[in-house]
Design an enzyme around this catalytic site. Structure first.
Site, mmCIF file in Angstrom:
data_model
loop_
_atom_site.group_PDB
_atom_site.id
_atom_site.type_symbol
_atom_site.label_atom_id
_atom_site.label_comp_id
_atom_site.label_asym_id
_atom_site.label_seq_id
_atom_site.Cartn_x
_atom_site.Cartn_y
_atom_site.Cartn_z
ATOM 1 N N LYS A 80 -9.520 -14.173 42.657
ATOM 2 C CA LYS A 80 -10.971 -14.258 42.429
ATOM 3 C C LYS A 80 -11.258 -13.931 40.980
ATOM 4 O O LYS A 80 -10.526 -13.167 40.352
ATOM 5 C CB LYS A 80 -11.694 -13.241 43.325
ATOM 6 C CG LYS A 80 -13.161 -13.542 43.516
ATOM 7 C CD LYS A 80 -13.386 -14.490 44.666
ATOM 8 C CE LYS A 80 -14.813 -14.923 44.792
ATOM 9 N NZ LYS A 80 -15.057 -15.635 46.057
ATOM 10 N N ASP A 102 -18.680 -19.567 43.116
ATOM 11 C CA ASP A 102 -19.162 -18.493 43.992
ATOM 12 C C ASP A 102 -20.605 -18.264 43.529
ATOM 13 O O ASP A 102 -21.199 -19.165 42.905
ATOM 14 C CB ASP A 102 -18.266 -17.235 43.839
ATOM 15 C CG ASP A 102 -18.507 -16.196 44.936
ATOM 16 O OD1 ASP A 102 -17.943 -16.341 46.017
ATOM 17 O OD2 ASP A 102 -19.291 -15.248 44.720
HETATM 18 O O1 2IT Z 1 -15.596 -16.887 48.814
HETATM 19 C C1 2IT Z 1 -15.049 -18.005 48.818
HETATM 20 O O2 2IT Z 1 -14.237 -18.334 49.691
HETATM 21 C C2 2IT Z 1 -15.396 -18.931 47.738
HETATM 22 N N1 2IT Z 1 -16.205 -18.580 46.882
HETATM 23 C C3 2IT Z 1 -14.759 -20.287 47.653
HETATM 24 C C4 2IT Z 1 -13.422 -20.223 47.017
HETATM 25 C C5 2IT Z 1 -12.789 -21.564 46.718
HETATM 26 O O3 2IT Z 1 -11.723 -21.554 46.068
HETATM 27 O O4 2IT Z 1 -13.329 -22.595 47.108
#
Ligand code: 2IT
Length: 447
Positions: free
Chosen positions: A126, A166
């Site tokens: 992340k 996000d």
């Molecule tokens: O919290 C999540 O799963 C997302 N923000 C999406 C992450 C993604 O790589 O699509």
């Protein structure tokens, strides 16, 4: 409280002082997987949990850009590459003023198990920055995204790490991030997902998270001999996730009677349906508050300024806004309202105290790492589409998304049953995700 997991919770707290969101998710997951650890002492011997709670790599960097007034601005960028046991790191990017290591680590840790649950080969990561996109011009957003990617590009790649969006990072930001990646890496690939369909994005990715949440909630209802049609639903937020959720709920005949924004909540007993959903999307895209203008446009709706929607009586609650939206006192209201179901849409919208109260008072609870995994699952399908130099149709994506959500529900329910925990999706999702990660980590030796 078991001593097996408590020692690791203590390590996480000591090593990451003050990071309350990270502590919260570690506590939630470790308590759930305790019965697995009891059955597998070899995991303890291999230091599996110490390794799991420590990110494999953290990248923290300065993001320097120039605002419209010509002033130099400095933000802090992050990418936590948490766990690559089952695939390259994969996870979103959050731009919000409160972004800090605790927030990105809680999201990254959740992402490990969420991604494992999808059944697809993606590890957990992340990223983000303490950048507030609100009130910024388009040019400022572009310059910020370019500055962020100018450092990040060297740490990501199709076989390494693939960021997506996000909170605060939508289609526009992904476009600028990908554009800068391509410019400096000189590669057109799946290093960024959530792209627009015209340049490699996946049909259906935008609505995938919300649709997936409703498919998952539908499984919860069906497993308890109930139907979605006719259910009264309260949601929170009105970002991308809420929009997809409300659209699918409406399609399945459920009635969304309340939603919220930063300014309060709306109670619309007539239902947030059809044309009203489109109007909300337009309001959201204007970047202004959504509730007060909605109440002006639809006089049958009531606006409760500065309040949360959890006091509204409903059958099903789906918090889609952000972390720690539902505290113990909100959980008490939801129980007192006679609700039967709560399905998390956002990442960690309920505190651990709220979850304990809800579940011990008979609410059937859908945990976020299972319920909202449809977004990242479709991101992985987008990676496959790009790597295969092909295009998947909307029908193909929807069918795959639905299958994945049903399988996440069923494998979570099965994992809980295997450990004698009944229909406990919270424990089941943590156990099912963990088992896969643990097996992969054990096979790969002490790394
Ligand atoms: O919290 C999540 O799963 C997302 N923000 C999406 C992450 C993604 O790589 O699509």
């Amino acid at each position: 409280m078991s001593s097996i997991v408590q020692q690791y919770i203590d390590i996480a707290k000591k090593r990451n002082p003050g990071e309350s969101e990270f502590h919260q998710t570690v506590e939630e997951v470790l308590h759930s997987i305790e019965p697995v650890l009891e059955k597998h002492p070899e995991y303890i011997k291999a230091g599996l949990i110490e390794r799991l709670i420590e990110p494999e790599r953290a990248i923290i960097f300065r993001v320097t850009w120039v605002d419209d007034a010509g002033k130099v601005q400095v933000n802090r960028g992050y990418r936590y590459q948490f766990n690559s046991a089952i695939g390259p790191y994969k996870g979103g990017t959050r731009f919000a003023p409160n972004v800090n290591p605790s927030i990105i680590k809680f999201l990254g840790f959740e992402q490990i198990f969420k991604n494992a649950l999808t059944g697809l080969p993606i590890g957990g990561g992340k990223g983000g920055a303490d950048f507030d996109p609100n009130g910024k011009s388009d040019g400022e957003i572009m310059r910020f995204c370019q500055a962020y990617m100018t450092e990040l590009y060297r740490h990501i790649g199709p076989q390494t790490d693939s960021p997506a969006g996000d909170l605060g990072v939508g289609a526009r930001e992904i476009g600028y991030l990908f554009g800068q990646y391509k410019r400096i890496a000189n590669m057109y690939n799946e290093s960024v997902t959530g792209k627009a369909v015209v340049y490699g994005g996946l049909n259906g990715r935008t609505e995938a998270t919300g649709y997936g949440i409703v498919y998952f909630a539908n499984c919860m209802l069906e497993a308890n001999n109930e139907k979605m049609a006719g259910k009264k639903v309260v949601v929170s937020g009105f970002g991308n996730v809420t929009w997809g959720t409300v659209t699918k709920l409406d399609e399945l005949g459920a009635k969304v009677i309340a939603f919220s924004g930063p300014d309060g909540y709306i109670l619309d007993e007539a239902g947030v349906t059809g044309e009203k959903i489109a109007a909300l999307l337009e309001l959201r895209n204007s970047g202004k508050n959504i509730c007060a203008p909605y109440a002006e446009k639809y006089p049958e709706a009531k606006f409760f300024a500065g309040k949360k929607p959890w006091e509204v009586k409903a059958d099903l609650y789906i918090p889609c806004a952000m972390q720690n939206d539902i505290h113990l006192e909100d959980a008490k209201k939801i129980v007192a309202n006679g609700a039967k179901f709560l399905c998390e849409g956002a990442n960690m919208p309920c505190t651990n105290e709220a979850i304990d109260y809800l579940m011990s008072n008979g609410i059937i609870f859908g945990p976020c790492k299972a319920a909202n995994a449809g977004g990242v699952a479709c991101s992985c399908i987008e990676m496959g589409q790009n790597a295969g130099h092909t295009v998947f149709s909307l029908d193909q994506v929807y069918a795959q998304l639905k299958n994945i959500m049903v399988s996440i529900h069923d494998s979570s329910a099965a994992a809980a049953a295997e450990y004698g925990l009944g229909y406990n999706l919270l424990a089941g999702a943590n156990i099912a995700g963990f088992k896969k990660i643990a097996e992969a980590m054990m096979a790969q030796g002490i790394v």
